[in-house]
Design a protein around this motif. Structure first.
Motif, PDB file in Angstrom:
ATOM      1  N   UNK A 242      22.023  34.228  28.312  1.00 15.00           N
ATOM      2  CA  UNK A 242      21.669  35.557  28.232  1.00 15.00           C
ATOM      3  C   UNK A 242      22.149  36.024  28.964  1.00 15.00           C
ATOM      4  N   UNK A 243      22.487  35.615  30.619  1.00 11.73           N
ATOM      5  CA  UNK A 243      23.608  36.536  31.142  1.00 11.73           C
ATOM      6  C   UNK A 243      24.814  35.691  31.170  1.00 11.73           C
ATOM      7  N   UNK A 244      25.754  36.951  31.567  1.00  9.09           N
ATOM      8  CA  UNK A 244      27.362  36.150  31.494  1.00  9.09           C
ATOM      9  C   UNK A 244      27.826  37.713  32.110  1.00  9.09           C
ATOM     10  N   UNK A 245      28.768  37.260  33.707  1.00  6.58           N
ATOM     11  CA  UNK A 245      29.910  37.645  34.324  1.00  6.58           C
ATOM     12  C   UNK A 245      30.489  38.288  33.589  1.00  6.58           C
ATOM     13  N   UNK A 246      31.463  39.418  33.389  1.00  9.65           N
ATOM     14  CA  UNK A 246      32.171  39.553  32.273  1.00  9.65           C
ATOM     15  C   UNK A 246      33.312  39.930  33.523  1.00  9.65           C
ATOM     16  N   UNK A 247      33.416  40.818  33.966  1.00  6.21           N
ATOM     17  CA  UNK A 247      34.532  41.156  35.167  1.00  6.21           C
ATOM     18  C   UNK A 247      33.416  41.651  36.267  1.00  6.21           C
ATOM     19  N   UNK A 248      34.954  40.858  37.376  1.00  7.45           N
ATOM     20  CA  UNK A 248      34.333  41.739  38.731  1.00  7.45           C
ATOM     21  C   UNK A 248      36.223  41.680  39.416  1.00  7.45           C
ATOM     22  N   UNK A 249      36.385  42.982  39.851  1.00 14.61           N
ATOM     23  CA  UNK A 249      36.904  43.594  40.470  1.00 14.61           C
ATOM     24  C   UNK A 249      37.382  44.098  42.251  1.00 14.61           C
ATOM     25  N   UNK A 250      37.626  45.398  42.689  1.00  9.83           N
ATOM     26  CA  UNK A 250      37.007  45.439  44.185  1.00  9.83           C
ATOM     27  C   UNK A 250      36.252  46.572  43.847  1.00  9.83           C
ATOM     28  N   UNK A 251      35.599  46.422  45.173  1.00  9.83           N
ATOM     29  CA  UNK A 251      34.004  46.845  44.636  1.00  9.83           C
ATOM     30  C   UNK A 251      32.913  47.356  43.113  1.00  9.83           C
ATOM     31  N   UNK A 252      33.481  46.250  42.132  1.00 12.48           N
ATOM     32  CA  UNK A 252      32.865  46.477  41.208  1.00 12.48           C
ATOM     33  C   UNK A 252      32.559  45.743  40.318  1.00 12.48           C
ATOM     34  N   UNK A 253      31.164  44.526  39.683  1.00 16.38           N
ATOM     35  CA  UNK A 253      31.256  43.244  39.041  1.00 16.38           C
ATOM     36  C   UNK A 253      30.344  44.797  37.063  1.00 16.38           C
ATOM     37  N   UNK A 254      30.865  43.709  36.520  1.00 20.86           N
ATOM     38  CA  UNK A 254      30.160  43.903  34.786  1.00 20.86           C
ATOM     39  C   UNK A 254      29.267  42.822  34.457  1.00 20.86           C
TER      40      UNK A 254
END
Length: 142
Positions: A27-39
């Motif tokens: 049900x949960x999935x990490x969409x993105x990880x960038x400098x200082x940010x995650x979705x």
């Protein structure tokens, strides 16, 4: 600040250390990880809905907390004992049925505390359904 873990590394860590979040499937999935940010994406199942067919507040709180943990882990590495010390959430409107995306931004990443801003919206929607802030305690290095 650059992430020290990749999306795949964070997801593998969650599967290994917190398998309970996947009991109902992915049900949960990490969409993105960038400098200082995650979705992070949340696909609500029937058990996450409240009367009226909207995603429940506790489900959105869990998403905000997990997404905050993900952005912190992505920037400090696999520290299982980083824990929530405060979570404040404002519910702004009822989410439409469908996936929710939590976008979390590091406001502060110190040696002992991390503070995160989290915006939750329906997939493809600009209007937020909830806004949260979270503070995590980061254990000292041993």
């Amino acid at each position: 600040m650059q992430p020290v873990m990749s999306v795949a590394e964070v997801e593998a860590f969650l599967v290994r250390e917190f398998p309970q979040i996947y009991l109902d499937g992915p049900l949960y999935r990490v969409e993105s990880l960038a400098p200082g940010v995650a979705a992070m994406r949340f696909t609500a199942s029937e058990r996450h809905l409240r009367p009226g067919g909207t995603v429940s507040g506790p489900a959105m709180m869990a998403l905000a907390d997990l997404a905050a943990y993900v952005v912190i882990l992505g920037h400090i590495g696999p520290v299982a004992l980083a824990v929530t010390t405060n979570l404040n959430i404002n519910f702004l409107r009822k989410p439409a049925p469908g996936d929710l995306i939590a976008t979390c931004r590091l406001l502060k990443l110190g040696k002992r505390l991390a503070v995160v801003d989290c915006a939750i919206a329906g997939e493809g929607e600009a209007a937020l359904v909830a806004h949260a802030t979270a503070t995590y305690s980061v254990p000292p290095e041993r």
